[in-house]
Design an enzyme around this catalytic site. Sequence first.
Site, PDB file in Angstrom:
ATOM      1  N   THR A 252      -2.393   0.565  -1.622  1.00 20.15           N
ATOM      2  CA  THR A 252      -2.553   0.521  -0.171  1.00 20.15           C
ATOM      3  C   THR A 252      -1.548   1.484   0.434  1.00 20.15           C
ATOM      4  O   THR A 252      -0.345   1.216   0.465  1.00 20.15           O
ATOM      5  CB  THR A 252      -2.327  -0.900   0.364  1.00 20.15           C
ATOM      6  OG1 THR A 252      -3.269  -1.783  -0.244  1.00 20.15           O
ATOM      7  CG2 THR A 252      -2.486  -0.952   1.887  1.00 20.15           C
TER       8      THR A 252
ATOM      9  N   LYS B 164      -9.100  -1.717   4.389  1.00 15.85           N
ATOM     10  CA  LYS B 164      -7.967  -2.489   3.852  1.00 15.85           C
ATOM     11  C   LYS B 164      -6.942  -2.785   4.950  1.00 15.85           C
ATOM     12  O   LYS B 164      -6.337  -3.866   4.978  1.00 15.85           O
ATOM     13  CB  LYS B 164      -7.301  -1.730   2.700  1.00 15.85           C
ATOM     14  CG  LYS B 164      -6.083  -2.442   2.089  1.00 15.85           C
ATOM     15  CD  LYS B 164      -6.426  -3.786   1.480  1.00 15.85           C
ATOM     16  CE  LYS B 164      -5.189  -4.555   1.017  1.00 15.85           C
ATOM     17  NZ  LYS B 164      -4.509  -3.944  -0.132  1.00 15.85           N
TER      18      LYS B 164
ATOM     19  N   LYS C 145       5.724  -2.934   4.570  1.00 15.96           N
ATOM     20  CA  LYS C 145       4.993  -1.668   4.395  1.00 15.96           C
ATOM     21  C   LYS C 145       3.612  -1.723   5.041  1.00 15.96           C
ATOM     22  O   LYS C 145       3.242  -0.832   5.819  1.00 15.96           O
ATOM     23  CB  LYS C 145       4.852  -1.346   2.911  1.00 15.96           C
ATOM     24  CG  LYS C 145       3.910  -0.183   2.606  1.00 15.96           C
ATOM     25  CD  LYS C 145       3.719   0.018   1.123  1.00 15.96           C
ATOM     26  CE  LYS C 145       2.885  -1.018   0.447  1.00 15.96           C
ATOM     27  NZ  LYS C 145       1.422  -0.770   0.514  1.00 15.96           N
TER      28      LYS C 145
END
Length: 272
Positions: free
Chosen positions: A82, A153, A222
């Site tokens: 990701t 995502k 993140k």
Amino acid sequence: MTRVGWIGLGAMGGPMAACAARAGFEIVAFDADPSRIEGKAAASVAEAAGEDIVVVMVATADQADEVLRDVPTETLVVMMSTVGPAAVQRWAERWSIVDAPVSGGVARAGEGDLLIMVAGEDSRVERVRPLLDALARSAPVVGSEPGDGQKVKLVNQLLCGVHIAAAAEALAFAEALGLDAGAVREIVRDGAAASFMLDDRGERMVQGAFDEVKSALDIFVKDMGLVTDAARATAYPAPLASAAEQLYVAGRRAGLGRSDDASLIRVLRGDT
């Protein structure tokens, strides 16, 4: 396709690679920590990248940038990390990319029960379809351009990050009201307030089960950063994602970055 280069054997990458090996793929793996490697080990990224198809499952876009320096441009790269759409779109200018970020957690990674959000040219996706199907319960094609998978995502991570934060806030609120948070969770999870994160992370929150790290809090620092960066790039306000991001950042500042993300409740309790 039976032989696959694999770079990155962390909390998710390790179980995924093991699952692929059980499905009959010969995995040639490289990780910065050699002790993680079971089976055929590559001595370097370049050796793992010598295969026609290479999976990259590292933590950040910076790590992926470093890895890709040693990957030939003719190699088909399955980017399962990701890292956000901008990075994948940039890499696709040089490498053949199948954009395939994953969701589902460590246990499901080892069982081949992941959701994989797949994007890329049809011919490239078809080349890696057997591998994707070995790793996933569901691996829908969500777009034709690398970066489309990352976009989906990020929607997924916005929901996950906000749901974990909401579970932490609700259970800490129950405690502040003098209630037994575990008992409250059992009651509300049978009603309209139910969610996967209240079930999964909520259980660890009320039990204080933070030492076994199933998903580190730093991952959501993140990922929520990727969400808010992408939102700003499209002038989208994302107020709930922004609020949740600040809670994860506060958790990192409190020294919880490497703890399980269920430890976010400690920030809401004020005991960090």
